[in-house]
Structures are given as C-alpha cells and as structure tokens.
Scaffold this active site. Sequence first.
Site, PDB file in Angstrom:
ATOM      1  N   TRP A 158      49.816  34.249 138.781  1.00  0.00           N
ATOM      2  CA  TRP A 158      51.275  34.131 138.947  1.00  0.00           C
ATOM      3  C   TRP A 158      51.669  33.395 140.217  1.00  0.00           C
ATOM      4  CZ3 TRP A 158      52.086  36.188 143.622  1.00  0.00           C
ATOM      5  CH2 TRP A 158      51.158  37.136 144.064  1.00  0.00           C
ATOM      6  N   ASN A 159      50.741  33.211 141.159  1.00  0.00           N
ATOM      7  CA  ASN A 159      51.213  32.709 142.467  1.00  0.00           C
ATOM      8  C   ASN A 159      51.526  31.218 142.474  1.00  0.00           C
ATOM      9  OD1 ASN A 159      48.492  32.121 142.380  1.00  0.00           O
ATOM     10  ND2 ASN A 159      48.068  32.734 144.485  1.00  0.00           N
ATOM     11  N   LYS A 182      46.375  31.249 128.758  1.00  0.00           N
ATOM     12  CA  LYS A 182      47.128  32.483 128.968  1.00  0.00           C
ATOM     13  C   LYS A 182      47.653  32.527 130.395  1.00  0.00           C
ATOM     14  CE  LYS A 182      46.502  36.527 130.560  1.00  0.00           C
ATOM     15  NZ  LYS A 182      47.882  36.818 130.969  1.00  0.00           N
ATOM     16  N   PRO A 183      48.962  32.373 130.579  1.00  0.00           N
ATOM     17  CA  PRO A 183      49.516  32.500 131.927  1.00  0.00           C
ATOM     18  C   PRO A 183      49.653  33.976 132.309  1.00  0.00           C
ATOM     19  CG  PRO A 183      51.269  32.008 130.361  1.00  0.00           C
ATOM     20  CD  PRO A 183      49.989  32.067 129.565  1.00  0.00           C
ATOM     21  N   ALA A 184      49.971  34.250 133.564  1.00  0.00           N
ATOM     22  CA  ALA A 184      50.115  35.631 134.037  1.00  0.00           C
ATOM     23  C   ALA A 184      51.358  36.278 133.436  1.00  0.00           C
ATOM     24  CB  ALA A 184      50.194  35.647 135.555  1.00  0.00           C
ATOM     25  N   GLY A 238      42.132  33.565 139.573  1.00  0.00           N
ATOM     26  CA  GLY A 238      42.661  34.920 139.720  1.00  0.00           C
ATOM     27  C   GLY A 238      41.749  35.750 140.600  1.00  0.00           C
ATOM     28  N   SER A 239      41.762  37.045 140.359  1.00  0.00           N
ATOM     29  CA  SER A 239      41.033  37.954 141.250  1.00  0.00           C
ATOM     30  C   SER A 239      39.524  37.904 140.977  1.00  0.00           C
ATOM     31  CB  SER A 239      41.539  39.374 141.042  1.00  0.00           C
ATOM     32  OG  SER A 239      41.297  39.762 139.708  1.00  0.00           O
ATOM     33  N   GLU A 260      37.912  30.257 140.049  1.00  0.00           N
ATOM     34  CA  GLU A 260      38.616  30.087 141.333  1.00  0.00           C
ATOM     35  C   GLU A 260      39.149  31.466 141.690  1.00  0.00           C
ATOM     36  OE1 GLU A 260      38.770  27.328 142.985  1.00  0.00           O
ATOM     37  OE2 GLU A 260      38.285  25.771 141.546  1.00  0.00           O
ATOM     38  N   LEU A 261      38.452  32.164 142.583  1.00  0.00           N
ATOM     39  CA  LEU A 261      38.740  33.592 142.773  1.00  0.00           C
ATOM     40  C   LEU A 261      39.371  33.878 144.137  1.00  0.00           C
ATOM     41  CD1 LEU A 261      35.425  34.840 141.123  1.00  0.00           C
ATOM     42  CD2 LEU A 261      37.608  34.283 140.037  1.00  0.00           C
ATOM     43  N   CYS A 294      45.673  32.063 147.713  1.00  0.00           N
ATOM     44  CA  CYS A 294      44.255  32.409 147.833  1.00  0.00           C
ATOM     45  C   CYS A 294      43.629  31.784 149.077  1.00  0.00           C
ATOM     46  CB  CYS A 294      43.513  31.945 146.596  1.00  0.00           C
ATOM     47  SG  CYS A 294      43.796  30.205 146.266  1.00  0.00           S
ATOM     48  N   GLU A 395      42.120  40.875 150.675  1.00  0.00           N
ATOM     49  CA  GLU A 395      43.287  39.980 150.730  1.00  0.00           C
ATOM     50  C   GLU A 395      44.550  40.825 150.830  1.00  0.00           C
ATOM     51  OE1 GLU A 395      42.623  37.983 146.891  1.00  0.00           O
ATOM     52  OE2 GLU A 395      43.126  36.137 147.919  1.00  0.00           O
TER      53      GLU A 395
HETATM   54  P1  NAP Z   1      44.375  38.696 138.268  1.00  0.00           P
HETATM   55  O1  NAP Z   1      44.866  40.067 138.133  1.00  0.00           O
HETATM   56  O2  NAP Z   1      42.920  38.456 138.217  1.00  0.00           O
HETATM   57  O3  NAP Z   1      45.144  37.843 137.163  1.00  0.00           O
HETATM   58  C1  NAP Z   1      44.878  36.482 136.939  1.00  0.00           C
HETATM   59  C2  NAP Z   1      45.018  36.202 135.458  1.00  0.00           C
HETATM   60  O4  NAP Z   1      44.023  36.943 134.745  1.00  0.00           O
HETATM   61  C3  NAP Z   1      46.353  36.639 134.888  1.00  0.00           C
HETATM   62  O5  NAP Z   1      46.747  35.756 133.879  1.00  0.00           O
HETATM   63  C4  NAP Z   1      46.025  38.002 134.302  1.00  0.00           C
HETATM   64  O6  NAP Z   1      46.916  38.419 133.302  1.00  0.00           O
HETATM   65  C5  NAP Z   1      44.660  37.725 133.733  1.00  0.00           C
HETATM   66  N1  NAP Z   1      43.869  38.915 133.450  1.00  0.00           N
HETATM   67  C6  NAP Z   1      44.011  40.172 133.920  1.00  0.00           C
HETATM   68  N2  NAP Z   1      43.068  40.979 133.382  1.00  0.00           N
HETATM   69  C7  NAP Z   1      42.326  40.219 132.547  1.00  0.00           C
HETATM   70  C8  NAP Z   1      41.193  40.470 131.701  1.00  0.00           C
HETATM   71  N3  NAP Z   1      40.639  41.679 131.589  1.00  0.00           N
HETATM   72  N4  NAP Z   1      40.696  39.435 130.998  1.00  0.00           N
HETATM   73  C9  NAP Z   1      41.239  38.211 131.085  1.00  0.00           C
HETATM   74  N5  NAP Z   1      42.310  37.920 131.858  1.00  0.00           N
HETATM   75  C10 NAP Z   1      42.835  38.908 132.590  1.00  0.00           C
HETATM   76  O7  NAP Z   1      44.862  38.033 139.625  1.00  0.00           O
HETATM   77  P2  NAP Z   1      46.293  38.080 140.258  1.00  0.00           P
HETATM   78  O8  NAP Z   1      46.401  39.297 141.087  1.00  0.00           O
HETATM   79  O9  NAP Z   1      47.330  37.856 139.234  1.00  0.00           O
HETATM   80  O10 NAP Z   1      46.240  36.772 141.157  1.00  0.00           O
HETATM   81  C11 NAP Z   1      45.936  36.813 142.499  1.00  0.00           C
HETATM   82  C12 NAP Z   1      44.474  36.526 142.739  1.00  0.00           C
HETATM   83  O11 NAP Z   1      44.206  35.192 142.342  1.00  0.00           O
HETATM   84  C13 NAP Z   1      44.118  36.617 144.192  1.00  0.00           C
HETATM   85  O12 NAP Z   1      42.873  37.235 144.359  1.00  0.00           O
HETATM   86  C14 NAP Z   1      44.051  35.154 144.608  1.00  0.00           C
HETATM   87  O13 NAP Z   1      43.237  34.916 145.727  1.00  0.00           O
HETATM   88  C15 NAP Z   1      43.502  34.531 143.382  1.00  0.00           C
HETATM   89  N6  NAP Z   1      43.788  33.092 143.356  1.00  0.00           N
HETATM   90  C16 NAP Z   1      42.739  32.244 143.539  1.00  0.00           C
HETATM   91  C17 NAP Z   1      42.959  30.888 143.574  1.00  0.00           C
HETATM   92  C18 NAP Z   1      41.817  29.933 143.768  1.00  0.00           C
HETATM   93  O14 NAP Z   1      41.997  28.745 143.504  1.00  0.00           O
HETATM   94  N7  NAP Z   1      40.650  30.368 144.205  1.00  0.00           N
HETATM   95  C19 NAP Z   1      44.255  30.382 143.404  1.00  0.00           C
HETATM   96  C20 NAP Z   1      45.301  31.278 143.219  1.00  0.00           C
HETATM   97  C21 NAP Z   1      45.041  32.647 143.191  1.00  0.00           C
HETATM   98  P3  NAP Z   1      48.124  39.428 133.672  1.00  0.00           P
HETATM   99  O15 NAP Z   1      48.987  38.748 134.653  1.00  0.00           O
HETATM  100  O16 NAP Z   1      48.786  39.641 132.360  1.00  0.00           O
HETATM  101  O17 NAP Z   1      47.489  40.658 134.235  1.00  0.00           O
END
Ligand code: NAP
Length: 498
Positions: A158-159, A182-184, A238-239, A260-261, A294, A395
């Site tokens: 979402w960020n 699939k977006p957030a 994502g995470s 990209e975590l 991130c 984080e």
């Molecule tokens: P997240 O909870 O991992 O969510 C990211 C995406 O994954 C969302 O679309 C989420 O859907 C989906 N998701 C959740 N559970 C899942 C599952 N079991 N299987 C498949 N997809 C699933 O991360 P976030 O908290 O939204 O985002 C922040 C994180 O992203 C931070 O750790 C940040 O550092 C990282 N990030 C990294 C980068 C990079 O380039 N390294 C860039 C930006 C952000 P829902 O929203 O529906 O839960």
Amino acid sequence: MTLNIDNPALLCSQSLINGEWRHAADGRRLAVTNPASGELIAEVPDCTPQDAQAAVDAAQKAFAVFRHGVAKERAALLKRWHGLVMANQEDLARLMSLEQGKPLAESRTEVAYGASYIEWFAEEAKRADGDIIPQQSQNHRLLVIRQPVGVVAAITPWNFPMAMLARKIAPAIAAGCAVVCKPAEDTPLTALAMAKLLQQAGAPAGLINVLTTSRERAGPLADVWLADARVRKISFTGSTAVGKHLARESAGTLKRLSLELGGNAPFIVFDDADIDAAVAGLMVAKFRNAGQTCICPNRVYVQQAVYERFIGKLAEKVGSLTIGPAAGGRAEIGPLINARAVEKVEQHLKDALEQGARLVVGGQRHACPDAPNGHFFTPTVVADVTAAMRMSCEETFGPVVPVTSFATEAEVVEMANATPFGLAAYFYSRDIDRIWEVAEAIEAGMVAVNDGALSTEIAPFGGIKDSGYGREGSRYGLDEYMNIKYIRHGSLARRLPG
Ligand code: NAP
C-alpha cells in the site's frame, strides 16, 4: 477530501479479468476508506480463489499469443501506456492521495517516478539481446536467446500503490509475459486505474488482470497462484514474513521469485561530514510518505564529536514539518495508513523511552483539526537509542528518527550490519578512503553516499539478506522476467572452399 478528477473513468469499482470488469464470484465487496478521515471512498470486489483461477486462465490464454509478438510492438504498447499515465498524472495523484493519504505533491512525484519505469522498460524491450558463443568445432553453432518466463503474479503493498505496480507490470510486458496482479487491501483504486489506462493503451484481453481483495482473502487468493504451475514467476513487494511464505509455498512448482521485502536502513553521519547536507539528506530520506518507505532510514548513527550538534539541527527541521491531510495541499506529513500503523509507532516509542532513550521532539499522536479521525503522528526525534530497543531491530514505518552515537568507523559498520535486513544504507563523509571502504563494507543492496535519494529507474533496486532478492529497474530488471535458452545447431557441413 472528496474525489475531484477530470477523468471519472479512472475510478473503477470492479476487478479486471480477461478484459472484463467484474464483481467477485460471490459478490462480496470491500470498502476503501480515506486514512485522513475514515470516510468511505468506494467499494471494490473482495475477490475469491475462484476469481484467482479465472485470472490465470485468462493470462495463460493471452500469454500464448502475446509471447509471439515482437519487441517493437511491446515497446509501443508500453509507450502508449506511459503517455496515458502522464496525461492522467493529476487524476492518478488525487486518487492515490485519497486512498493512501500521502501529500498530493508526493503522489504527483510517485506517478512520474512509476511512469519512468514504464518508459524505461519500453526502451529495454528492444534490447533483450541474445548471444552467439564461439563454437568449438566447425560443425555446430551455439546461440543464446531470451524468452518470457510466462504468467507473472504481481503482489504489491500500500505504501507506493502506483510505482510498485508499474515496476512489475512494465518489465513483465516488455519481456512478453502476461500478469495477474493483487494490490494491497488499503489501496486498490490506484491499481485499477492503472489497469484501465493499460487497457486503453491497447493491452489485449487477459494480458493484465487486477484482482482486489480484503486482507482476510489475500492468502487464499494468492494460494491459488502459488499452487498453479502455469504461474511461472512471482514478483512481490511487501513484508519479509509474507515474502518468506511465498518462497516456501511456491517451491512445489519452482517458480522464479523477485522479493522486495522489508528494510532496516542505517544512516551514518561521520564527524568529517557536511552536517547541514546530512540533515537535509536525512529529511528527504526519512519523511517521504510519513516514514512509511522500505528504504527510509530506521537507525541513525552519528559520530560522537558531532552528535549533539547534529541532533539540534535535525530537531529544528523536524519540529517545523507541517502535518495534515493531502486535501490541504500544504502538508509535508500525511496520515499513517491505518490505526495499526499508529499503534506500532507508539509501541516502539514507549519501548525506547522505557529503556532510557531521550525524546527530543514530537512523540505523540497529532490531532488534526481538519481531519479529526485521521491516523496522524507527530514527526519525532529520539536520541540515545540502543540496539536492544525495538525501533533498532524492526521497521517502525512512521515519522520517527532514532539517533545513536558511535565512536569509530569499525564500530559503526558492525552496528549497521547487525541486522538480518540489507536493503538500503546511507552515509555522509568527505574522506575519500572512508567512502570507498564503508560503501563496500556495508551489507545492503543499495548504498547512498552523501545523498538522501536512491531510487531511479536507471539503477537496480533491491536488497540482500532478509530484504529479499531480485532487482527492479535498470538493465538488470528485465532479466527477472526472462528465461535464457541455449540453442545448439549441429551437423553443419562446410561447402565453400578454403
Ligand atoms: P504485507 O503485509 O506483506 O503486504 C504486501 C502485499 O502482500 C499486500 O498486497 C498484501 O495484501 C499481500 N499479502 C498479505 N498476506 C499475503 C499472503 N498470505 N499471500 C500473498 N499475499 C499476501 O506488507 P505491508 O505491510 O502491506 O507493506 C509494508 C512492507 O513492505 C514493509 O515491510 C516494507 O518495507 C515493504 N516494502 C518493501 C519494498 C521494497 O522494494 N523492498 C517497497 C515497499 C514496501 P493485503 O494488503 O490485502 O494484506
């Protein structure tokens, strides 16, 4: 902030599957709200595993045709998409600010930044060259060609709702792949608008499929893609926890992965640094998107001789940041994405203060008169932070700068590397020997020296260790979506004399 856009077609309330705008198979809807006010913006489908399956069917069908197209056509499609995105920059920015909360100026920048990847990969599509390897005898020739991996599943956070999507879809299309995306849960509208523009640019049915879901259904939906052998690649931002889950669960079909975590970026200020430049760089790196990036510095290390001077200058700048909803137009810091995000910031701060950290400025929720239900947090500086505190290990993902002092170069390199993460790192110094030594010693995928900005479409973006693997952007980015094939042409006879 009400939605005020010139192109109302960009506000989509259905998912895109096989070129059709559809409701979820069971009709369930998902509310999208404004994090600055809690107000309902729109409702989108809460897609099911059945929808996920339909999307892969459509993508596979599209891929079977699209893979045989030529690079010039793929480049032209991406260029048209780029043109439409930039023509709708203001509307996309308004939509993004409304659902994500970031100030409008930041959303405009993000649209241009995301579009730069589309333009870049439009150009790179034409440079997916192969190789001819010098043969070992005259009766054969050895060639290497690059081919699209197949259907790609792109899962985005979402960020940066627009840029993360563009960074995945553009190289996938440049390579000749079809995408299921699939977006957030919090930010589906920007993704749907981007898909609408790609459709307008002439993408064939099924080439791009965007499925919106609730957090509750994200796992079951993605599980369908993980299990389906036709999905050959997952590109995830994502995470780290979800990234590891995807890596584990896709092992059964041995998919290619780009992950990209999360990060835990160090920002180091040596005593020979230009202190004003370092403060300015930290402000840029830390406060974009209210600290929800991130690559934003999560641990700031300042050498003892300049420690208090640096904190004083930093506190002055941080204390003068303006906070408010994107609608105000003047805010530098918007709301955090949701109530959980504010609670996490509070918990990290409480933990640090209980363990002896010093609050320099900020430190509490911000009550915004224009948006009383918004998730605002005051930009904060905390000094004397130690490695044992939660904000050093996890984080924080909010507008909080934790500062720690250090004595020597060796000590700070050890501190910087004492984390499982390795995404971005920053340091300020004017000593040329130190610059090279530290840049090479830091364990991170990206290092900024005397600069607060890292990200550009022309350089490889990505991490090491628990921050994942794979690179987005640059000439390396296309490789993530292509297989290398070696072709040996044997049994050749020489007929010409000599
Ligand atoms: P997240 O909870 O991992 O969510 C990211 C995406 O994954 C969302 O679309 C989420 O859907 C989906 N998701 C959740 N559970 C899942 C599952 N079991 N299987 C498949 N997809 C699933 O991360 P976030 O908290 O939204 O985002 C922040 C994180 O992203 C931070 O750790 C940040 O550092 C990282 N990030 C990294 C980068 C990079 O380039 N390294 C860039 C930006 C952000 P829902 O929203 O529906 O839960």
